[in-house]
Design a protein around this motif. Structure first.
Motif, mmCIF file in Angstrom:
data_model
loop_
_atom_site.group_PDB
_atom_site.id
_atom_site.type_symbol
_atom_site.label_atom_id
_atom_site.label_comp_id
_atom_site.label_asym_id
_atom_site.label_seq_id
_atom_site.Cartn_x
_atom_site.Cartn_y
_atom_site.Cartn_z
ATOM 1 N N GLY A 239 0.808 -1.215 0.000
ATOM 2 C CA GLY A 239 0.000 0.000 0.000
ATOM 3 C C GLY A 239 0.838 1.260 0.000
ATOM 4 N N ALA A 243 0.956 4.285 -2.920
ATOM 5 C CA ALA A 243 0.755 5.712 -2.647
ATOM 6 C C ALA A 243 1.963 6.547 -3.061
ATOM 7 C CB ALA A 243 0.465 5.906 -1.161
ATOM 8 N N TRP A 256 -5.048 5.607 -7.647
ATOM 9 C CA TRP A 256 -4.006 5.230 -6.688
ATOM 10 C C TRP A 256 -4.482 5.408 -5.246
ATOM 11 C CZ3 TRP A 256 -2.260 8.271 -2.819
ATOM 12 C CH2 TRP A 256 -2.500 9.657 -2.899
ATOM 13 N N HIS A 260 -4.694 2.503 -2.503
ATOM 14 C CA HIS A 260 -3.931 2.688 -1.267
ATOM 15 C C HIS A 260 -4.817 2.465 -0.046
ATOM 16 C CE1 HIS A 260 -1.221 4.396 1.692
ATOM 17 N NE2 HIS A 260 -2.116 5.332 1.987
#
Length: 408
Positions: A239, A243, A256, A260
């Motif tokens: 994650g 990001a 995105w 994330h």
């Protein structure tokens, strides 16, 4: 009809084979765990029974005297090192499934500071601290010796009682690698060590292996390890990578962000399940405390919870406090990733699974690290090219006010 001398001579080989066949069962009964028993062959040949125990390459040689309920025995095993110890114990707990090391009335043999092999008794009430103490069974004639190759033999006599014999004796055996200041240190926690227990029927000369309770606990430990490795150890780093790098590309916005959030929130939920499983295991294992693993887990859960609640306070992009929120959010995120990976390795060292599991996790982390390094290079190349393009197209004296997208 009378037999001639010739007939008698012909019968002699047959009689000899019959005689030998009556001797073979006795000889074979003395030959279990021949590798371990060989150095003490003369001594252990005096016992009427011999059993190969199910783990740790150990064997038990014993004689039970029903007239006075006395169990005479020799326990033979090889400790992990020349400075190690061996132990044989009885656990009076009536439930064989939970009659393990805690509550065991043990005799432990090891070398003292002068190099002499000694035997001492221990009422094992805690894994963290094992101190010499009287035990619930009357015991005498305790001796021990070490043979070439480090094989040890512990001998003793126990007053076991007819009622206990009728129900079956809960035996526990173990080996450890070190003794410090006359105190045996914690043994390894491999599968063979965990299963070193069972029920001994001294009358029939049979023994069963460890009960189902330990198997259920081992299953919960594996579940705990898998949940935490997937959540804190893999999904959270993934994650962060999403990001940090995908947001550099305008075409990935806002995908995105949702990816994330999905990764981090899913990792948190799975991690909480793993954390709760760890609390359950701790409650079931009184006296067993892995301080570093536990404390890192508590800090990790607390910081991750703060991170989740921080999403509710996330300012808008143009808010004056957004800059400080970003510092807070990024700092906690990287701290969670570092703590998660460290604690996964701590857990692997505790569980001591097959090497393939540890190697598999190392490969997974290495792949994520390699992807991060590659994307870091690509991202900075994109950002620098973007800055260069804006500098050549803007009128003289204008500034970009820091609006170019840069890596987090």
């Amino acid at each position: 009809m009378a037999l001639s001398l010739r007939h008698l001579l012909l019968l002699l080989p047959v009689l000899a084979l019959v005689s030998l066949s009556t001797l073979f069962p006795s000889a074979l009964s003395q030959s279990c765990s021949a590798t371990n028993s060989l150095p003490f062959g003369n001594a252990i040949s005096l016992y009427s029974n011999c059993l190969d125990l199910s783990t740790l390459g150990a064997s038990l040689h014993y004689t039970y005297d029903p007239t006075n309920s006395t169990l005479s025995l020799s326990f033979v095993a090889t400790p992990p090192s020349s400075s190690g110890w061996i132990s044989w114990a009885l656990n009076p707990n009536p439930d064989p499934a939970v009659a393990g090391m805690i509550g065991a009335q043990a005799v432990i043999a090891f070398k003292d500071g002068a190099g002499a092999v000694v035997t001492k008794t221990y009422n094992v009430s805690s894994y963290s601290s094992v101190t010499e103490s009287p035990i619930a069974y009357e015991t005498w004639d305790r001796t021990a010796e070490v043979a070439v190759g480090g094989i040890m033999r512990l001998s003793a006599k126990f007053k076991v009682g007819a009622d206990a014999v009728a129900k079956g004796l809960n035996q526990v055996w173990q080996v450890g690698g070190s003794v410090v200041d006359g105190a045996p240190q914690m043994h390894e926690l491999k599968d063979a060590n965990k299963k070193a227990k069972g029920v001994l029927d001294v009358v029939s000369g049979t023994a069963t292996s460890g009960g189902s309770g330990e198997g259920a606990r081992t299953k919960r430990k594996n579940i705990h390890g898998i949940l935490n490795a997937v959540s804190w150890g893999i999904m959270l780093p993934l994650g962060v990578i999403i990001a940090r790098y995908l947001r550099t590309f305008p075409s990935a916005d806002p995908a995105w962000f949702y990816l994330h959030v999905f990764c981090q929130f899913s990792a948190y939920v799975i991690g909480v399940a793993g954390w709760a499983t760890g609390l359950k295991l701790g409650a079931e294992s009184k006296g067993i405390v892995y301080y570093y693993h536990r404390n890192i887990g508590i800090v990790l859960f607390s910081v991750a919870t703060l991170q989740i609640f921080a999403l509710l306070l996330r300012p808008k992009k143009d808010h004056k406090y957004r800059f400080y929120w970003n510092i807070y959010h990024h700092s906690l995120g990287y701290a969670i990733v570092a703590l998660g990976i460290v604690n996964v390795f701590k857990g692997i060292n505790i569980l001591q699974p097959d090497n393939k599991w540890k190697h598999g996790y190392i490969i997974a982390i290495a792949v994520l690290g390699g992807i991060a390094v590659l994307l870091e290079l690509v991202t900075w190349a994109v950002v620098l090219r973007r800055k260069s393009g804006k500098a050549t197209t803007k009128p003289y004296g204008h500034h970009n006010n820091g609006q170019a997208r840069q890596p987090l």
